[in-house]
Each structure stands twice: as C-alpha cells, then as structure tokens.
Design a protein around this motif. Sequence first.
Motif, PDB file in Angstrom:
ATOM      1  N   LYS A   1      -3.198  -1.894   3.113  1.00 57.13           N
ATOM      2  CA  LYS A   1      -3.322  -1.269   4.432  1.00 57.13           C
ATOM      3  C   LYS A   1      -2.716   0.131   4.440  1.00 57.13           C
ATOM      4  CE  LYS A   1      -3.425  -5.472   7.256  1.00 57.13           C
ATOM      5  NZ  LYS A   1      -2.706  -6.264   8.294  1.00 57.13           N
ATOM      6  N   ARG A   2      -1.541   0.289   3.803  1.00 55.05           N
ATOM      7  CA  ARG A   2      -0.892   1.605   3.765  1.00 55.05           C
ATOM      8  C   ARG A   2      -1.775   2.617   3.049  1.00 55.05           C
ATOM      9  NH1 ARG A   2       1.824  -1.430   6.118  1.00 55.05           N
ATOM     10  NH2 ARG A   2       4.078  -1.439   6.479  1.00 55.05           N
TER      11      ARG A   2
ATOM     12  N   ASP B   1      -5.069   2.558   2.638  1.00 53.73           N
ATOM     13  CA  ASP B   1      -6.247   2.861   3.456  1.00 53.73           C
ATOM     14  C   ASP B   1      -5.887   3.805   4.600  1.00 53.73           C
ATOM     15  OD1 ASP B   1      -7.836   1.288   1.876  1.00 53.73           O
ATOM     16  OD2 ASP B   1      -7.777  -0.459   3.202  1.00 53.73           O
ATOM     17  N   THR B   2      -4.764   3.526   5.255  1.00 55.96           N
ATOM     18  CA  THR B   2      -4.332   4.368   6.373  1.00 55.96           C
ATOM     19  C   THR B   2      -4.036   5.784   5.906  1.00 55.96           C
ATOM     20  OG1 THR B   2      -3.356   2.461   7.504  1.00 55.96           O
ATOM     21  CG2 THR B   2      -2.627   4.640   8.213  1.00 55.96           C
TER      22      THR B   2
ATOM     23  N   ASN C   1      -7.197   7.649   5.076  1.00 53.22           N
ATOM     24  CA  ASN C   1      -7.901   8.001   6.312  1.00 53.22           C
ATOM     25  C   ASN C   1      -7.271   9.219   6.973  1.00 53.22           C
ATOM     26  OD1 ASN C   1      -9.841   5.977   6.196  1.00 53.22           O
ATOM     27  ND2 ASN C   1      -8.586   4.496   7.308  1.00 53.22           N
ATOM     28  N   VAL C   2      -5.935   9.241   7.001  1.00 47.51           N
ATOM     29  CA  VAL C   2      -5.223  10.381   7.585  1.00 47.51           C
ATOM     30  C   VAL C   2      -5.512  11.652   6.790  1.00 47.51           C
ATOM     31  CG1 VAL C   2      -2.941  11.372   8.009  1.00 47.51           C
ATOM     32  CG2 VAL C   2      -3.403   8.995   8.626  1.00 47.51           C
TER      33      VAL C   2
ATOM     34  N   ASP D   1       5.508   4.606   4.391  1.00 44.49           N
ATOM     35  CA  ASP D   1       5.632   4.704   5.847  1.00 44.49           C
ATOM     36  C   ASP D   1       6.243   6.052   6.239  1.00 44.49           C
ATOM     37  OD1 ASP D   1       4.532   2.253   6.482  1.00 44.49           O
ATOM     38  OD2 ASP D   1       6.449   1.195   6.419  1.00 44.49           O
TER      39      ASP D   1
ATOM     40  N   LEU E   1       3.674   8.843   5.772  1.00 43.06           N
ATOM     41  CA  LEU E   1       2.721   8.882   6.888  1.00 43.06           C
ATOM     42  C   LEU E   1       3.343   9.538   8.114  1.00 43.06           C
ATOM     43  CD1 LEU E   1       1.053   5.362   6.583  1.00 43.06           C
ATOM     44  CD2 LEU E   1      -0.157   7.549   6.617  1.00 43.06           C
TER      45      LEU E   1
END
Length: 227
Positions: free
Chosen positions: A91-92, A94-95, A98-99, A189, A192
Amino acid sequence: MNILVLSPGFLGVKIGGDALSTAFGVTLLFVSALVLLYGSYSLLFKSPIVIPVKQIKTREDYEDALMHYRRVKPLEKDITLAFEQLERMAKRKDTLLNVLNQRFESTELSYKKFASVTEEVEKLFYLNIRSILNRLNVFDESEYERVMNPKATSFSKELLLEKKKVYNEYLSFIKSSIGSNEEILLKLDKLLLEISRLDSFELGDIEEMPCMQEIDMLIKQTKYYKQ
C-alpha cells in the motif's frame, strides 16, 4: 455415484439382497468413506509445498512461504505481523508512486530520485523477509518446546542453557528483522508526509530532506549485508 450404483435398477447392487451384492455394496461405501476422509485430511492438515527461498519472487510467493509457518506457536504473533507488513508495504509503495505521478513527470530527475529510493527500500524490506524465512526453515518447534520445558528432557543444565541460547537467538533475529521492516514502513510514511508538505522540489532540496537522509543512511548501512 454411490446412490447411482446402489439404485435398484442399476447393476443390480443392493445391500440386504444376496450375499455377493451386499458385500459389494458395503465395500463400495467403505472405500468411498476412505476416499472422503483422505481428501478432507489432505485439505485440512497436509502441509503445502514450500517454495525454496531463493526461488521466491513476488509478494504472493512471500505470503505463501510465511503461511507455511502460521501454526508455529512461539512465532504466531510475529508471523501475523509479518503478513500485515507485507500488505502495508504494498500500500505504501502504491500510494507513494501515485503521489509522485501526480506531482512529477516520470522523466524528471526528482521523480527518478524518489522512485529509485523507494525501490531500494523495498528491496531491503524483502531482504528482511527472506532472512526471516531462512531462519524459519531451520526452526524446529518440537525441539524448542522440549528445550523450554526442562521436565520433558534429560539434558544436563549446561546443555539446556546452550540450546536455549540458540533458540533465543532465532527468536531475537526474527523479531529484530520484523522491527527493521517496521522502521522501513515508518520512514516511507515520513517520506510521504514530507513530499506532501513541499510545493516545489529541487534535486538539492530532495537530498537535504531529513527523511531522505535517513533512508540513504539505512541503504548504506545494509549495502554489504548478506543473508
């Protein structure tokens, strides 16, 4: 199939009829029951085929490999956490991608820098999982239980202490690797968060970001690490 064979109009097999017919019918039911029991046993209790660690490539492979050890009681919580970490890592990543796609063109140096660091961190993450699997592969749960229960063995105290030391090292290593992966997830985290705070990026600014420096240090520390 049994219903069909034992039907009065099919093959003439009937339990309660002549001796031969009854014997055949009973035998058929008995064999069918054995087949059913064996099939149920295979589905519920038979250990899945374990892929050699060096052949593991995908996230699904890692999950399947960890699944093999899900019933190892001393490590149940650790294995569960490792599963959760695999999901969170996916998930990290992919996120983060995407960012990056929203803020940069894939040809920009800033994009390439962030993407490269993300890939390197992901490699470290899965390297830790591989190390865990290598230890699990040689961890003997039954022997561990004997060592931790002195009443169940006749080993001398000195030998028991040495054995306990070995198994405690197994557990400590696995917990340490899981802790390292938790640290990796935390750094992603932070990355991001730092990306979301900045409106513009220069390559020099990226190098100076606290989280990027932490990640670079982590990569350098494990550059010569071998399983």
